[in-house]
Design a protein around this motif. Sequence first.
Motif, PDB file in Angstrom:
ATOM      1  N   UNK A  35     -29.648  10.181  -5.678  1.00 37.34           N
ATOM      2  CA  UNK A  35     -29.198  10.095  -7.071  1.00 37.34           C
ATOM      3  C   UNK A  35     -28.096  11.123  -7.293  1.00 37.34           C
ATOM      4  N   UNK A  37     -25.110  12.580 -10.303  1.00 40.88           N
ATOM      5  CA  UNK A  37     -24.732  12.591 -11.713  1.00 40.88           C
ATOM      6  C   UNK A  37     -23.219  12.499 -11.787  1.00 40.88           C
ATOM      7  N   UNK A  38     -22.737  11.420 -12.374  1.00 36.58           N
ATOM      8  CA  UNK A  38     -21.301  11.149 -12.418  1.00 36.58           C
ATOM      9  C   UNK A  38     -20.747  11.621 -13.754  1.00 36.58           C
ATOM     10  N   UNK A  39     -19.785  12.526 -13.686  1.00 40.67           N
ATOM     11  CA  UNK A  39     -19.131  13.019 -14.893  1.00 40.67           C
ATOM     12  C   UNK A  39     -17.749  12.416 -15.033  1.00 40.67           C
ATOM     13  N   UNK A  50     -26.551   9.393 -14.610  1.00 37.84           N
ATOM     14  CA  UNK A  50     -27.169   9.365 -13.274  1.00 37.84           C
ATOM     15  C   UNK A  50     -27.060   7.980 -12.653  1.00 37.84           C
ATOM     16  N   UNK A  81     -16.220  13.609 -11.500  1.00 35.42           N
ATOM     17  CA  UNK A  81     -16.917  14.676 -10.792  1.00 35.42           C
ATOM     18  C   UNK A  81     -18.318  14.158 -10.508  1.00 35.42           C
ATOM     19  N   UNK A  83     -21.929  14.965  -8.872  1.00 33.52           N
ATOM     20  CA  UNK A  83     -22.757  16.099  -8.462  1.00 33.52           C
ATOM     21  C   UNK A  83     -24.119  15.607  -7.982  1.00 33.52           C
ATOM     22  N   UNK A  84     -24.524  16.111  -6.826  1.00 37.29           N
ATOM     23  CA  UNK A  84     -25.796  15.740  -6.206  1.00 37.29           C
ATOM     24  C   UNK A  84     -26.610  17.017  -6.020  1.00 37.29           C
ATOM     25  N   UNK A  85     -27.828  17.033  -6.527  1.00 40.18           N
ATOM     26  CA  UNK A  85     -28.621  18.262  -6.518  1.00 40.18           C
ATOM     27  C   UNK A  85     -30.000  18.027  -5.923  1.00 40.18           C
ATOM     28  N   UNK A 105     -26.684  21.829  -3.637  1.00 42.37           N
ATOM     29  CA  UNK A 105     -25.953  20.839  -4.425  1.00 42.37           C
ATOM     30  C   UNK A 105     -24.550  20.617  -3.890  1.00 42.37           C
ATOM     31  N   UNK A 107     -20.727  19.060  -5.083  1.00 37.38           N
ATOM     32  CA  UNK A 107     -19.855  18.630  -6.163  1.00 37.38           C
ATOM     33  C   UNK A 107     -18.627  17.971  -5.531  1.00 37.38           C
ATOM     34  N   UNK A 109     -15.017  16.086  -6.393  1.00 40.11           N
ATOM     35  CA  UNK A 109     -13.990  15.735  -7.370  1.00 40.11           C
ATOM     36  C   UNK A 109     -13.115  14.632  -6.792  1.00 40.11           C
TER      37      UNK A 109
END
Lengths: 219, 219
Positions: A35, A37-39, A50, A81, A83-85, A105, A107, A109
């Motif tokens: 999963x 999280x796409x910003x 997500x 951006x 981000x995978x955590x 995590x 990140x 870009x």
Amino acid sequence: MSEGPASPRTEVKRLPARGRYDRETIDAILDEAFVCHVGFVIDGRPRVIPTTYARAGDTLYVHGSPASAMLRSLKRGVDCCVTVTLIDGLVLARSAFHHSVNYRCVVVYGTATEVRDPEQKMEAMRLLVEHIVPGRWDDTRWPTAKELTATTVLALDLNEASAKVRTGHPVDDDEDYALPHWAGILPLVTTAGEPERDTTGSPAGEPVVPDYVRRYRRP
Amino acid sequence: MSEGPASPRTEVKRLPARGRYDRETIDAILDEAFVCHVGFVIDGRPRVIPTTYARAGDTLYVHGSPASAMLRSLKRGVDCCVTVTLIDGLVLARSAFHHSVNYRCVVVYGTATEVRDPEQKMEAMRLLVEHIVPGRWDDTRWPTAKELTATTVLALDLNEASAKVRTGHPVDDDEDYALPHWAGILPLVTTAGEPERDTTGSPAGEPVVPDYVRRYRRP
């Protein structure tokens, strides 16, 4: 394979010792999680959604409905951006101030591009299924041409990615080590529970849980 | 307590049946998770950073170093989007196309304000520790005035929040229910492992793991 940041915004500025720029570290995190999280920015404002993803080489794939606001924005080539955590544990220091979390995590870009070729889309769909449940693709009914059309697939290059990793025990101030509080790590682990079979519609299959489900675990 | 979206951008547009706007649902998700992904815009570009948070009533608190680019941006009052996601299970449909994930997520939009009052900051620090490890605050050395100064605390109102929830079995096309593929849910559960004591500096405390650590579980 560079060991330094690929761009200024990729550089880990806070706690730089936690920064990792090698692709081995980045890929391992991306391959363990599923999963992200796409910003992205809509009307000047940030939005974070997500979604699942898959990686193949230098490319991260995300997918979804053509009606998705996220995918409609990203396919226009706007900055994003991703981000995978992964959360590995709670770090209990003697002082409240030095409490922390062990995490890994990534990140990324970049700007996404749409995958339009049906064969490439089919391959991305395969990757998305196999990334989340290895072994599953060959045990499904594959997408039809209509379903491929009803799916938007986007590709994001990993060339502007960085990782940030915290591991190990708490780091307290010298004078606090004498305090009586228990300190250490409480590991957190995500595991699969008992599979629940869908018995809707008198399924034709055996009620036997496939091996790849029964023995499921992340790499 | 409104059951509808608080604002247009808060409305769940994709798969609206999954949208939840009641605070009970939103609060339950926020109280179970402890990591959020904070989205904000720097130089017109999105950035997404994971961090811990705590909730008290209508307020979400995040904190960190005054040197953090995220906190420095947010305290200027820029728009942010805070997303909290819980993954409950993998949804294996007969068709690749209908594979899904059971999840519960909350998206909060707003602008953060800095908490400057030392007493309020101390209370936010307490909430942040207690949210992640209930029972821990009274078993730590509390923050000094200097540590409070070295911490930025931001508050975000929950009035523009929504949740999106998927539960239950896969939903396949009618004709696919006759296919022989196993279908159902593979639940994913995050649990605490064996606590690892930090023995650095000849700790004064008993090596007994506190109850709140040994019996740790999310609500």
